[in-house]
Write an enzyme that holds these catalytic residues in place. Structure first.
Site, PDB file in Angstrom:
ATOM      1  N   ASP A   1       0.825  -1.208   0.000  1.00 20.35           N
ATOM      2  CA  ASP A   1       0.000   0.000   0.000  1.00 20.35           C
ATOM      3  C   ASP A   1       0.861   1.261   0.000  1.00 20.35           C
ATOM      4  O   ASP A   1       0.551   2.247  -0.668  1.00 20.35           O
ATOM      5  CB  ASP A   1      -0.931   0.024   1.222  1.00 20.35           C
ATOM      6  CG  ASP A   1      -1.961  -1.089   1.157  1.00 20.35           C
ATOM      7  OD1 ASP A   1      -2.139  -1.666   0.064  1.00 20.35           O
ATOM      8  OD2 ASP A   1      -2.568  -1.398   2.203  1.00 20.35           O
TER       9      ASP A   1
ATOM     10  N   SER B   1     -15.304 -22.882 -30.566  1.00 18.82           N
ATOM     11  CA  SER B   1     -15.614 -23.743 -29.426  1.00 18.82           C
ATOM     12  C   SER B   1     -14.994 -25.098 -29.726  1.00 18.82           C
ATOM     13  O   SER B   1     -14.408 -25.302 -30.782  1.00 18.82           O
ATOM     14  CB  SER B   1     -17.115 -23.861 -29.246  1.00 18.82           C
ATOM     15  OG  SER B   1     -17.662 -24.467 -30.381  1.00 18.82           O
TER      16      SER B   1
ATOM     17  N   LYS C   1     -11.118 -28.335 -17.556  1.00 22.69           N
ATOM     18  CA  LYS C   1     -12.074 -27.470 -18.236  1.00 22.69           C
ATOM     19  C   LYS C   1     -12.731 -26.597 -17.162  1.00 22.69           C
ATOM     20  O   LYS C   1     -13.589 -27.067 -16.416  1.00 22.69           O
ATOM     21  CB  LYS C   1     -13.111 -28.298 -18.988  1.00 22.69           C
ATOM     22  CG  LYS C   1     -14.030 -27.448 -19.846  1.00 22.69           C
ATOM     23  CD  LYS C   1     -14.856 -28.335 -20.764  1.00 22.69           C
ATOM     24  CE  LYS C   1     -15.713 -27.572 -21.739  1.00 22.69           C
ATOM     25  NZ  LYS C   1     -16.485 -26.485 -21.177  1.00 22.69           N
TER      26      LYS C   1
HETATM   27  S1  IVH Z   1      -9.595 -24.545 -25.311  1.00 17.68           S
HETATM   28  C1  IVH Z   1      -9.904 -23.953 -29.746  1.00 17.68           C
HETATM   29  N1  IVH Z   1      -9.123 -25.092 -22.787  1.00 17.68           N
HETATM   30  O1  IVH Z   1     -14.608 -24.479 -22.672  1.00 17.68           O
HETATM   31  C2  IVH Z   1      -9.876 -24.318 -28.326  1.00 17.68           C
HETATM   32  N2  IVH Z   1     -11.269 -24.249 -23.342  1.00 17.68           N
HETATM   33  O2  IVH Z   1     -15.613 -24.768 -26.033  1.00 17.68           O
HETATM   34  C3  IVH Z   1     -10.609 -23.369 -27.495  1.00 17.68           C
HETATM   35  N3  IVH Z   1     -12.745 -23.924 -21.399  1.00 17.68           N
HETATM   36  O3  IVH Z   1     -15.717 -21.768 -24.317  1.00 17.68           O
HETATM   37  C4  IVH Z   1     -10.916 -23.760 -26.109  1.00 17.68           C
HETATM   38  N4  IVH Z   1     -11.323 -24.607 -19.872  1.00 17.68           N
HETATM   39  O4  IVH Z   1     -14.541 -21.224 -22.238  1.00 17.68           O
HETATM   40  C5  IVH Z   1     -10.027 -24.651 -23.666  1.00 17.68           C
HETATM   41  N5  IVH Z   1      -8.517 -25.589 -20.597  1.00 17.68           N
HETATM   42  C6  IVH Z   1      -9.424 -25.144 -21.474  1.00 17.68           C
HETATM   43  C7  IVH Z   1     -10.706 -24.716 -21.081  1.00 17.68           C
HETATM   44  C8  IVH Z   1     -11.617 -24.276 -22.050  1.00 17.68           C
HETATM   45  C9  IVH Z   1     -12.538 -24.124 -20.097  1.00 17.68           C
HETATM   46  C10 IVH Z   1     -14.030 -23.445 -21.958  1.00 17.68           C
HETATM   47  C11 IVH Z   1     -13.904 -22.288 -22.884  1.00 17.68           C
HETATM   48  C12 IVH Z   1     -14.668 -22.641 -24.116  1.00 17.68           C
HETATM   49  C13 IVH Z   1     -15.244 -23.989 -23.818  1.00 17.68           C
HETATM   50  C14 IVH Z   1     -14.908 -24.992 -24.893  1.00 17.68           C
END
Ligand code: IVH
Length: 708
Positions: free
Chosen positions: A55, A100, A138
């Site tokens: 701070d 996606s 994920k």
């Molecule tokens: S990779 C082209 N890695 O899951 C690859 N996605 O459709 C793009 N997500 O909307 C995604 N953890 O928000 C990737 N370790 C991870 C992830 C991840 C969460 C979500 C992301 C995306 C959906 C997959």
């Protein structure tokens, strides 16, 4: 995309302000120092200086910037919060579409196998050749694209439809974990344009604390405040908050896991960043948070193992995940595999069964527990959640039921995580039809009709019927017969219901007066099963004092307290005769527990039950207090984790406690040893982190023999 108008002029070079050169240098140094400490604090979770010192440095920088407003710069740590309230978000077109990924919904190994088979086929690989993958979590939040130009964060956007998202830069800047400026290194310079993709999420503890604050606000009568149903919704709401000052109060976190535009693209052949995993390492080196659970693995079986391991660890993680993601590690192979419509061929998400589902409330029942506690339970239209079909969810008590305002007919979100009992997390108010009545607990016990009372300062209503109430009687019998109490094998809920409802058993000792005919007369009871029950009852008579005391079901007397009482007093008569003051001398017994034990044994009907049980032949070895054999592990605290090779965890616990040790549920600096078996999870990690010695079963057995 740079937005200097928001922050005043871009930073000037030293020679523009010769008189202030020392100030300018000091300002740059302060920013650098503050960036470093913010990274230690938010990303590494390992602060190097006290908050007060941070701070102090922060205020020093603020003063310098106030004196020289022309030096204000968007990458300054002072500029995280302070944007204006918006009436809408501007659209942000993605330089590279945010795609996606395909989702495998198969719950079994087949999801990973199918993915690997597709990849190998595309790449024309032979039987023996394995593909290297990165397996990641994920995260259950929302995807964000962070655009850095010259290492400085210039824009943050949501995914939107994949082509155009919303510009949420102001809100994202308030997230302490997201660097406003990346720290380039000579070995690994940050590209001029770098788009990092990742997930904004809310940790579970942050979510709970946020909801607690929200509840306090609602209680204080603040208008327009609400609680959030889950961390994902809370995170999404915060990111899409039009007032950045409010967003700043929402505790958000971030994990980086992917790439958008990169320019200049690193020259091919330099091999500097040739794999996805190397990119994750680069993100980390530049100061971005990357999950430690990303792993490079070979072949499909390793993907399956990762899926299973993380599935088991899911509930112990500090944040929600809804699956795992597999990605081909080599960027060259990713390129070769390419895309199908809007999905890359080189990545797949493999989901876990959802832990939350929507369903409707058919009725709200009231259950009566062993100590008379009335629990409102929502009866639900059957729904598959967390891997099982759920038809009941607890509403805990009247206050909780009211707070959540659950009513018959409502559409609700039910959650079932791990082995935790299912609960209603929230109501979808806009789906409510009409005005169903507000739930209230009855003023009399729904089972026996006795008054239901709520004592002052207590959250629960209780039936005052005691063992007159058949619901309490059933629970009392089940508790007595529990595996860790007096243990009557085979005496389960159905049988106890039958015995009590038919009037065969009125009190606990009646259990031991059961005859073959009475048992065999019960519906669906074969002679053989009746005999087994009688045998189990006979076997249960030889017990221990601690099990017996626990089995009596005295309020606030759990297994550990029962053991302490038995150790301290040695005989049942001594426990029954003890005054409140004498009870207070027992380890871990406080005034509430002491009063409860004393009151219990002061009741003639309870003494009568004890005497009759003894008369029926229930017995144990009584010892002289304090002389119950050697206690080589007195004063030591153990934590048990994982599967042991020969002992069950309960058996190991019993052995350790018999040797004088305490067995705790979580690892802390005070833990003497962690006893670990296979599949040990976060407790083992914690032990290693804190430097607590880890032993295996054989070492534990050796310690028990060491007679000191
Ligand atoms: S990779 C082209 N890695 O899951 C690859 N996605 O459709 C793009 N997500 O909307 C995604 N953890 O928000 C990737 N370790 C991870 C992830 C991840 C969460 C979500 C992301 C995306 C959906 C997959």
């Amino acid at each position: 995309m740079h937005t200097p108008d928001l922050f005043g002029a871009a930073p000037v070079a030293d020679n523009d302000a010769p008189d202030h050169a020392p100030d300018h240098a000091r300002m740059l140094a302060l920013r650098q120092t503050l960036h470093h400490h913010a990274h230690c604090y938010y990303v590494l979770d390992a602060p190097e200086i006290p908050d007060a010192e941070y701070d102090r440095l922060f205020q020093a920088l603020q003063r310098l910037e106030d004196q020289h407003p022309q030096w204000r710069s968007p990458d300054s740590p002072t500029q995280r919060v302070g944007g204006k309230v918006l009436d809408h978000f501007s659209p942000a077109r993605h330089a590279v579409p945010m795609l996606s990924i395909r989702t495998e919904t198969d719950t079994e190994a087949s999801g990973a196998q199918a993915f690997d088979a597709r990849i190998r086929k595309e790449l024309g690989l032979g039987e023996a050749e394995e593909v290297a993958y990165v397996a990641e979590l994920k995260f259950d939040g929302l995807a964000i694209n962070l655009r850095y130009e010259g290492g400085v964060l210039v824009q943050a956007a949501t995914r939107g439809d994949g082509e155009v998202g919303e510009d949420v830069t102001q809100n994202i800047r308030t997230i302490g974990q997201i660097p406003l400026k990346l720290s380039s290194t000579p070995a690994l310079p940050v590209p001029d344009v770098l788009e990092v993709r990742g997930e904004v999420y809310m940790r579970r503890d942050d979510f709970e604390a946020l909801n607690a604050r929200q509840r306090a606000r609602i209680a204080a009568g603040e208008k327009g405040e609400k609680t959030f149903v889950n961390p994902r919704n809370a995170a999404a709401g915060a990111v899409r908050q039009l007032d950045p000052a409010i967003a700043a109060q929402r505790p958000l976190s971030f994990f980086a896991y992917g790439l958008g535009e990169v320019s200049p693209v690193l020259p091919p052949g330099t091999d500097l960043i040739a794999t996805h995993f190397a990119w994750l390492q680069a993100f980390k080196a530049w100061g971005l948070p990357v999950s430690e659970h990303a792993a490079v693995v070979q072949g499909a079986n390793a993907l399956v193992a990762f899926h299973q391991r993380m599935g088991a660890a899911r509930d112990t993680l500090p944040f929600d995940i809804d699956g795992v993601v597999y990605k081909v590690n080599s960027l060259a192979l990713q390129k070769q595999l390419g895309f199908v419509t809007r999905e890359p061929r080189w990545a797949v998400a493999h989901k876990y069964p959802a832990q939350e589902q929507l369903t409707t409330v058919q009725s709200i029942d009231v259950q009566v527990g062993r100590t008379g506690k009335l629990t409102p339970v929502a009866k639900l239209a059957p729904v598959f959640v967390g891997g099982v079909t759920v038809t009941n969810a607890t509403l805990h008590n009247e206050d909780e039921a009211r707070r959540k305002d659950v009513r018959v007919g409502d559409t609700v979100i039910v959650r079932r995580a791990g082995d935790v009992i299912p609960e209603v997390v929230g109501v979808l108010l806009d789906k409510r039809t009409g005005e169903p009545p507000v739930f209230t607990l009855p003023t009399t016990c729904p089972v026996c009709g006795s008054d239901a009372v709520r004592e002052e300062g207590e959250a629960d209503h209780r039936c005052s019927g005691g063992l007159f109430c058949s619901a309490q009687r059933k629970q009392a019998i089940l508790h007595f017969a529990h595996r860790r109490a007096v243990e009557v094998e085979g005496l389960g809920e159905k049988l106890v219901d039958q015995l009590v409802d038919s009037g065969v058993i009125k009190t606990l000792p009646d259990l031991y007066r059961l005859g073959l005919t009475a048992l065999a007369n019960l519906e669906r009871m074969a002679d053989k099963s009746a005999q087994n029950i009688l045998q189990a009852l006979e076997a249960s008579k030889a017990t221990t004092l601690a099990r017996f005391v626990f089995g009596l079901g005295i309020r606030h007397v759990g297994e550990a307290t029962a053991k302490e009482l038995s150790r301290h007093f040695g005989t049942l008569d001594a426990i029954m005769a003890a005054s409140v003051d004498e009870l207070l001398l027992v380890q871990d017994v406080g005034p509430v527990v002491a009063a409860s034990i004393h009151t219990f044994f002061a009741q003639p009907h309870n003494r009568e039950v004890v005497e009759q049980l003894r008369a029926c032949g229930v017995r144990w070895d009584e010892s002289t207090p304090g002389h119950a054999g050697p206690k080589p592990l007195a004063g030591k605290t153990f934590v048990i984790t994982g599967t042991l090779p020969t002992l069950s965890r309960d058996e190991a616990k019993d052995k350790l406690e018999a040797a004088g040790a305490k067995v705790a549920g979580s690892v802390s600096k005070k833990t003497s040893y962690v006893l670990a078996g296979t599949e040990a999870g976060s407790k083992l990690d914690k032990a290693q982190e804190l430097g607590v010695p880890v032993i295996d079963e054989a070492q534990m057995l050796q310690m028990l023999e060491a007679d000191t």
